[in-house]
Design a protein around this motif. Structure first.
Motif, mmCIF file in Angstrom:
data_model
loop_
_atom_site.group_PDB
_atom_site.id
_atom_site.type_symbol
_atom_site.label_atom_id
_atom_site.label_comp_id
_atom_site.label_asym_id
_atom_site.label_seq_id
_atom_site.Cartn_x
_atom_site.Cartn_y
_atom_site.Cartn_z
ATOM 1 N N SER A 182 0.856 -1.182 0.000
ATOM 2 C CA SER A 182 0.000 0.000 0.000
ATOM 3 C C SER A 182 0.898 1.239 0.000
ATOM 4 O O SER A 182 2.075 1.177 0.391
ATOM 5 N N ALA B 279 2.718 2.082 3.123
ATOM 6 C CA ALA B 279 3.812 1.237 3.614
ATOM 7 C C ALA B 279 5.129 1.997 3.533
ATOM 8 O O ALA B 279 5.297 2.861 2.667
ATOM 9 N N THR C 101 -0.122 -2.040 7.289
ATOM 10 C CA THR C 101 0.607 -1.784 6.040
ATOM 11 C C THR C 101 1.544 -2.944 5.688
ATOM 12 O O THR C 101 2.194 -2.907 4.647
#
Ligand code: AHR
Length: 550
Positions: free
Chosen positions: A132, A135, A364
């Motif tokens: 994502s 992250a 994440t």
């Protein structure tokens, strides 16, 4: 013809258990519903400590955040490696750790991760597509701060053997030779040995275990087994070990794909049966992921939830995981059609349950899931399966160590916890290096309704190992409702004393989190040793029983 084990069972029931260690009244023995019968004179082989191995892929939060925090971090570390992780791992004596993948391995250039830190390139991580945007950048663009030197250092801190997975898909075979040379060539001998010395490692790493590609039927090159066999031969022929006896592990099947195993071994043997000598391990991966109860085989739709599940899902994941035993037996048998002496051992270097995304403590972290009591029971069941086949399974690595699938630990920044899976590993480490002995576990099967149809699952299983005059027994009671009192019978030995350790919880969904690190921890269990030896095995539990023998 009556099999030996059936004979023993029947003989014990009719002969009033004349051989039982402590005197066991025959009436009790015959009426006992659950029994663990250890056949001390039926050794199975030494349980390799390597069965208790781990897998650390450069995937999301496994390396960066999980293992590597950096030397300048405020998080306590040893040379950049998270100290709390090292402290916990040392307790469970990990014998072997696999790195850098997984699928990542077949996109990795080992040269990127060595040499001066400031000169190491930043590369797109193989797993970037699943990351994502929230992250950390290091999960998407590999900074290569953690490479071969840091990994070997990690292993040394644990006293574990490094197991490196080489890139067969996107690097030439020569680079495999060079990686081995970098790791193993003697001090001062080659440019690569000098490069290693310049990084502070004058003496060779002596890396023994080398994976030759990963999942070569899929992310590792999309080969047919015949094509892969040819590549395997090319990659492994005449690779110098520099005094270390290299152990090559070939990429095995996609789950239970028997055609892959048969196809590979037949193709290897085409050139002559002596070619088998160039293979030391056959990697087998098994993830329990399809909880759809037969409704779909779709990789995403078939998955279940890690933390929200009913009792049918509980049994479903155990049933999927329990296929491990038939897979071990089936692939071992196929390998034996060509490898008649069984030179090649099974290397189950990825195993565990795989749920749909969304349960991790660090949202994440791609693939991170939150292990519950169910995964502890799953893990105990799987380790028992390996213990029962020590002559077949040479190495096994749980997927994956931290911040990923069936993780032993979860960490984020300065927070850390041991999962129920981690506690199972600490209980089971007592088996390492022991002599596996045959043990018969019997209890009534569990019956339940699965989508309005009757279903059943076994009631009790486990494994046993002998360590001088100490017997280690581990047992899994998978029932979500019923405890078991199991009578323990030692054939050919007498019990002096014993103790038990149990991992369970009132709620089958129980798990440890950063906020509640002690929700599921092993506790002393109930074990009767005065006359009969009887262990109390709570519902949904994993138990370790240690018996001292006279
Ligand atoms: O463990 C996650 C992935 O699962 C590995 O990279 C791959 O080998 C397997 O498919």
């Amino acid at each position: 013809m009556m099999k030996r084990r059936e004979f023993l069972r029947n003989a014990a029931a009719t002969a009033g258990l004349a051989l039982v260690s402590k005197s066991v009244p025959s009436a009790l023995a015959q009426s006992s519903e659950a029994r663990i019968e250890v056949l001390m004179d039926e050794p199975l082989g030494t349980i390799s400590p390597n069965i208790y191995g781990h897998f650390t892929e450069n995937l999301s939060g496994v390396i960066y955040d999980g293992i590597w925090v950096g030397e300048n971090s405020k998080i306590p570390n040893i040379g950049g490696i998270r100290k709390e992780l090292i402290d916990e791992l040392r307790k469970i004596k990990p014998a072997i750790v696999r790195y850098p993948g997984g699928c990542f391995a077949d996109s990795y250039d080992w040269r990127d991760g060595v040499g001066p830190v400031e000169k190491r390139p930043r590369r797109t991580n193989f797993w970037k597509g699943g990351e994502s945007s929230a992250a950390p950048a290091a999960h998407r663009y590999d900074p290569n701060r953690f490479g071969t030197n840091e990994f070997v250092q990690f292993c040394r801190l644990l006293d574990a053997q490094p197991y490196l997975a080489a890139n067969l898909r996107s690097l030439p075979a020569q680079e495999f030779d060079r990686w081995v040379e970098y790791c193993n060539s003697p001090a001062g001998s080659t440019t690569l040995a000098d490069q290693r010395a310049a990084a502070g490692f004058k003496e060779p790493f002596n890396v023994r275990y080398w994976g030759v590609g990963n999942e070569s039927w899929g992310c590792g090159g999309n080969f047919t087994p015949q094509e892969y066999a040819v590549e395997y031969r090319r990659f492994t022929t005449w690779v110098p070990g520099y005094g270390t006896q290299l152990q090559f592990i070939a990429a095995g099947p996609d789950g239970d794909n028997r055609e892959w195993t048969r196809g590979f071994f037949e193709e290897i043997a085409h050139k002559g049966r002596n070619q088998i000598g160039g293979i030391n391990g056959w990697a087998l991966h098994h993830y329990a992921w399809n909880l759809s109860r037969g409704k779909t085989r779709d990789w995403d739709a078939g998955k279940g939830d890690a933390v929200n599940f009913d009792s049918v899902d509980w049994y479903e994941v155990l049933r999927e995981g329990d296929r491990m035993e038939s897979m071990i037996n089936a692939h071992w048998q196929i390998m034996g059609e060509v490898d008649t002496d069984h030179h090649v051992k099974l290397v189950v270097d990825e195993w565990g349950p795989w749920y749909r995304p969304g349960s991790g403590l660090t949202l994440t972290d791609q693939l991170e899931q939150l292990p519950t009591l169910r995964d502890a029971v799953f893990s105990g069941m799987t380790l028992d399966t390996f213990n029962r086949h020590p002559e077949k399974v040479g190495i096994a690595c749980c997927a994956q160590l931290i911040n990923c699938l069936n993780s032993l630990y979860l960490a984020h920044e300065d927070r850390f916890c041991v999962t129920p899976v981690g506690h199972v590993f600490s209980m089971y480490s007592a088996h390492q290096g022991g002599q596996g002995v045959r043990a018969e576990f019997s209890a009534p099967s569990i019956h339940y309704q699965r989508d309005d149809k009757p279903a059943s699952f076994w009631g009790l299983r486990g494994s046993a190992s002998l360590h001088d005059r100490e017997l280690v027994l581990t047992a899994v009671n998978p029932s979500v409702t019923d405890a078991i009192d199991a009578q323990i019978i030692l054939r050919g030995a007498q019990v002096k004393s014993g103790e038990s350790m149990v991992l369970t919880a009132a709620d089958i969904h129980a798990r440890n989190t950063f906020a509640d690190r002690q929700a599921v921890v092993p506790k002393a269990g109930r074990l009767e040793t005065k006359s009969d030896v009887v262990a109390h095995l709570p519902a949904a539990s994993v138990t370790r029983i240690t018996l001292q023998m006279e």
